[in-house]
Design a protein around this motif. Sequence first.
Motif, PDB file in Angstrom:
ATOM      1  N   VAL A 115       0.851  -1.188   0.000  1.00  0.00           N
ATOM      2  CA  VAL A 115       0.000   0.000   0.000  1.00  0.00           C
ATOM      3  C   VAL A 115       0.892   1.244   0.000  1.00  0.00           C
ATOM      4  CG1 VAL A 115      -1.892   1.173   1.168  1.00  0.00           C
ATOM      5  CG2 VAL A 115      -1.651  -1.309   1.390  1.00  0.00           C
ATOM      6  N   PRO A 116       0.727   2.143  -0.960  1.00  0.00           N
ATOM      7  CA  PRO A 116       1.552   3.356  -0.976  1.00  0.00           C
ATOM      8  C   PRO A 116       1.126   4.321   0.131  1.00  0.00           C
ATOM      9  CG  PRO A 116      -0.136   3.517  -2.640  1.00  0.00           C
ATOM     10  CD  PRO A 116      -0.277   2.138  -2.044  1.00  0.00           C
ATOM     11  N   LYS A 117       1.872   5.399   0.282  1.00  0.00           N
ATOM     12  CA  LYS A 117       1.488   6.399   1.287  1.00  0.00           C
ATOM     13  C   LYS A 117       0.121   6.992   0.968  1.00  0.00           C
ATOM     14  CE  LYS A 117       6.177   7.734   2.642  1.00  0.00           C
ATOM     15  NZ  LYS A 117       7.140   8.850   2.805  1.00  0.00           N
ATOM     16  N   ARG A 118      -0.222   7.075  -0.315  1.00  0.00           N
ATOM     17  CA  ARG A 118      -1.538   7.559  -0.713  1.00  0.00           C
ATOM     18  C   ARG A 118      -2.053   6.722  -1.877  1.00  0.00           C
ATOM     19  NH1 ARG A 118      -4.858  12.213  -0.534  1.00  0.00           N
ATOM     20  NH2 ARG A 118      -5.999  12.620  -2.477  1.00  0.00           N
ATOM     21  N   PHE A 119      -3.192   6.107  -1.663  1.00  0.00           N
ATOM     22  CA  PHE A 119      -3.832   5.304  -2.695  1.00  0.00           C
ATOM     23  C   PHE A 119      -5.147   5.981  -3.064  1.00  0.00           C
ATOM     24  CE2 PHE A 119      -6.746   2.053  -4.189  1.00  0.00           C
ATOM     25  CZ  PHE A 119      -5.959   1.306  -5.065  1.00  0.00           C
ATOM     26  N   THR A 120      -5.398   6.189  -4.347  1.00  0.00           N
ATOM     27  CA  THR A 120      -6.599   6.878  -4.811  1.00  0.00           C
ATOM     28  C   THR A 120      -7.432   5.943  -5.677  1.00  0.00           C
ATOM     29  OG1 THR A 120      -5.464   9.019  -4.803  1.00  0.00           O
ATOM     30  CG2 THR A 120      -7.477   8.846  -6.115  1.00  0.00           C
ATOM     31  N   CYS A 121      -8.732   5.933  -5.423  1.00  0.00           N
ATOM     32  CA  CYS A 121      -9.610   5.094  -6.241  1.00  0.00           C
ATOM     33  C   CYS A 121     -10.891   5.852  -6.582  1.00  0.00           C
ATOM     34  CB  CYS A 121      -9.934   3.779  -5.535  1.00  0.00           C
ATOM     35  SG  CYS A 121     -10.796   3.965  -3.968  1.00  0.00           S
ATOM     36  N   PHE A 122     -11.507   5.443  -7.704  1.00  0.00           N
ATOM     37  CA  PHE A 122     -12.697   6.109  -8.202  1.00  0.00           C
ATOM     38  C   PHE A 122     -13.683   5.043  -8.665  1.00  0.00           C
ATOM     39  CE2 PHE A 122     -15.065   7.830 -11.875  1.00  0.00           C
ATOM     40  CZ  PHE A 122     -15.721   8.886 -11.250  1.00  0.00           C
ATOM     41  N   ALA A 123     -14.931   5.128  -8.186  1.00  0.00           N
ATOM     42  CA  ALA A 123     -15.960   4.171  -8.588  1.00  0.00           C
ATOM     43  C   ALA A 123     -17.195   4.938  -9.053  1.00  0.00           C
ATOM     44  CB  ALA A 123     -16.314   3.257  -7.418  1.00  0.00           C
ATOM     45  N   PHE A 124     -17.604   4.703 -10.304  1.00  0.00           N
ATOM     46  CA  PHE A 124     -18.800   5.338 -10.866  1.00  0.00           C
ATOM     47  C   PHE A 124     -19.688   4.233 -11.429  1.00  0.00           C
ATOM     48  CE2 PHE A 124     -20.989   7.099 -14.644  1.00  0.00           C
ATOM     49  CZ  PHE A 124     -21.785   8.060 -14.000  1.00  0.00           C
ATOM     50  N   TRP A 125     -20.855   4.061 -10.827  1.00  0.00           N
ATOM     51  CA  TRP A 125     -21.735   2.959 -11.206  1.00  0.00           C
ATOM     52  C   TRP A 125     -20.962   1.637 -11.168  1.00  0.00           C
ATOM     53  CZ3 TRP A 125     -25.713   3.988 -15.687  1.00  0.00           C
ATOM     54  CH2 TRP A 125     -26.639   4.962 -15.250  1.00  0.00           C
ATOM     55  N   GLY A 126     -20.127   1.529 -10.191  1.00  0.00           N
ATOM     56  CA  GLY A 126     -19.328   0.312 -10.051  1.00  0.00           C
ATOM     57  C   GLY A 126     -18.892   0.163  -8.603  1.00  0.00           C
ATOM     58  N   GLY A 127     -18.022  -0.782  -8.369  1.00  0.00           N
ATOM     59  CA  GLY A 127     -17.577  -1.027  -6.996  1.00  0.00           C
ATOM     60  C   GLY A 127     -16.146  -1.503  -6.939  1.00  0.00           C
ATOM     61  N   GLY A 128     -15.558  -1.323  -5.789  1.00  0.00           N
ATOM     62  CA  GLY A 128     -14.172  -1.755  -5.605  1.00  0.00           C
ATOM     63  C   GLY A 128     -13.953  -2.326  -4.222  1.00  0.00           C
ATOM     64  N   GLU A 129     -12.932  -3.175  -4.124  1.00  0.00           N
ATOM     65  CA  GLU A 129     -12.551  -3.767  -2.845  1.00  0.00           C
ATOM     66  C   GLU A 129     -11.065  -3.548  -2.627  1.00  0.00           C
ATOM     67  OE1 GLU A 129     -13.819  -7.856  -1.119  1.00  0.00           O
ATOM     68  OE2 GLU A 129     -11.877  -8.195  -2.086  1.00  0.00           O
ATOM     69  N   ILE A 130     -10.731  -2.968  -1.486  1.00  0.00           N
ATOM     70  CA  ILE A 130      -9.330  -2.743  -1.114  1.00  0.00           C
ATOM     71  C   ILE A 130      -9.082  -3.536   0.160  1.00  0.00           C
ATOM     72  CG2 ILE A 130      -7.587  -1.025  -0.527  1.00  0.00           C
ATOM     73  CD1 ILE A 130      -9.414   1.048  -1.918  1.00  0.00           C
ATOM     74  N   ASP A 131      -8.384  -4.646   0.023  1.00  0.00           N
ATOM     75  CA  ASP A 131      -8.171  -5.584   1.129  1.00  0.00           C
ATOM     76  C   ASP A 131      -6.738  -5.428   1.643  1.00  0.00           C
ATOM     77  OD1 ASP A 131      -7.952  -7.728   2.868  1.00  0.00           O
ATOM     78  OD2 ASP A 131      -9.090  -9.090   1.587  1.00  0.00           O
ATOM     79  N   LEU A 132      -6.602  -4.989   2.888  1.00  0.00           N
ATOM     80  CA  LEU A 132      -5.283  -4.731   3.470  1.00  0.00           C
ATOM     81  C   LEU A 132      -4.827  -5.840   4.412  1.00  0.00           C
ATOM     82  CD1 LEU A 132      -5.750  -0.950   4.399  1.00  0.00           C
ATOM     83  CD2 LEU A 132      -5.094  -1.949   2.206  1.00  0.00           C
ATOM     84  N   ARG A 133      -5.571  -6.928   4.498  1.00  0.00           N
ATOM     85  CA  ARG A 133      -5.270  -7.933   5.508  1.00  0.00           C
ATOM     86  C   ARG A 133      -3.913  -8.602   5.320  1.00  0.00           C
ATOM     87  NH1 ARG A 133     -10.574 -11.515   5.266  1.00  0.00           N
ATOM     88  NH2 ARG A 133     -10.363 -10.923   3.056  1.00  0.00           N
TER      89      ARG A 133
END
Length: 256
Positions: A115-133
Amino acid sequence: MTDEAPELRASDADRERVAEVLRDALAEGRLDMEEFDERLEAAYKARTYGELAPLTRDLPAGRHATATGTDPAVSLRKEAVPGGGWGGRIVGGEGSSSWAVAIMSGFQRKGTWTVPKRFTCFAFWGGGEIDLREANFADGEVEINCVAIMGGVEVIVPPGVEVVVRGIGIMGGFDHREEGVPREPGAPRVIVTGFAFWGGVGVERKLTKAERLRQKEERRQEKLERRAQRRELQAARREERRQDRVFRREEHWEDR
């Protein structure tokens, strides 16, 4: 593990370090899922360094450690201090992925990644999963910036990580339920920021599959121990009743 003292008791940090090596080997294709599951189960059952040693001996991490004279068990014992496990996951440098986009689609960031110091994501009529485990972290404090417009993003963090949520929602929202959980020594801080419009950003705390397996095994062992204790108690009661019958028979014959 070390041949110097294979009988030494392994700690939870030792077992988790071996589990990390196994997960990396699975991701690199060195182990298939069946062998990974077998070794992982054996790792969480292991009681000593001698039992942990064979699990990584044929993997690059084990060979490298042997060649350099830094046996994995030695490293594990050095890191089995407060924050030691997390210290190995804050690796510095750049992240392996710094952004993600989902437009009428989806994205995932999961498994072993940085994971970088800053992670940017964009979801438009969609979805995302960011799993840090199972992720590593470029810094002790990272920012996950989420923009969700008529879509959603789910951020999954492991136990021990501190979560701070600073996002803004308009006809949408950010999940604040995981805030306020005490941070483990050495664990990173994850700051979730961004903007949600007719969408949402969820934050959930979950155990890894390996940790769930370990807890399942612990519960199984506890159940077996309780059964053994019940059997011992029942055997003791049967013996007590037998002794009592013998004693009564002896009294009966003495009275005659």
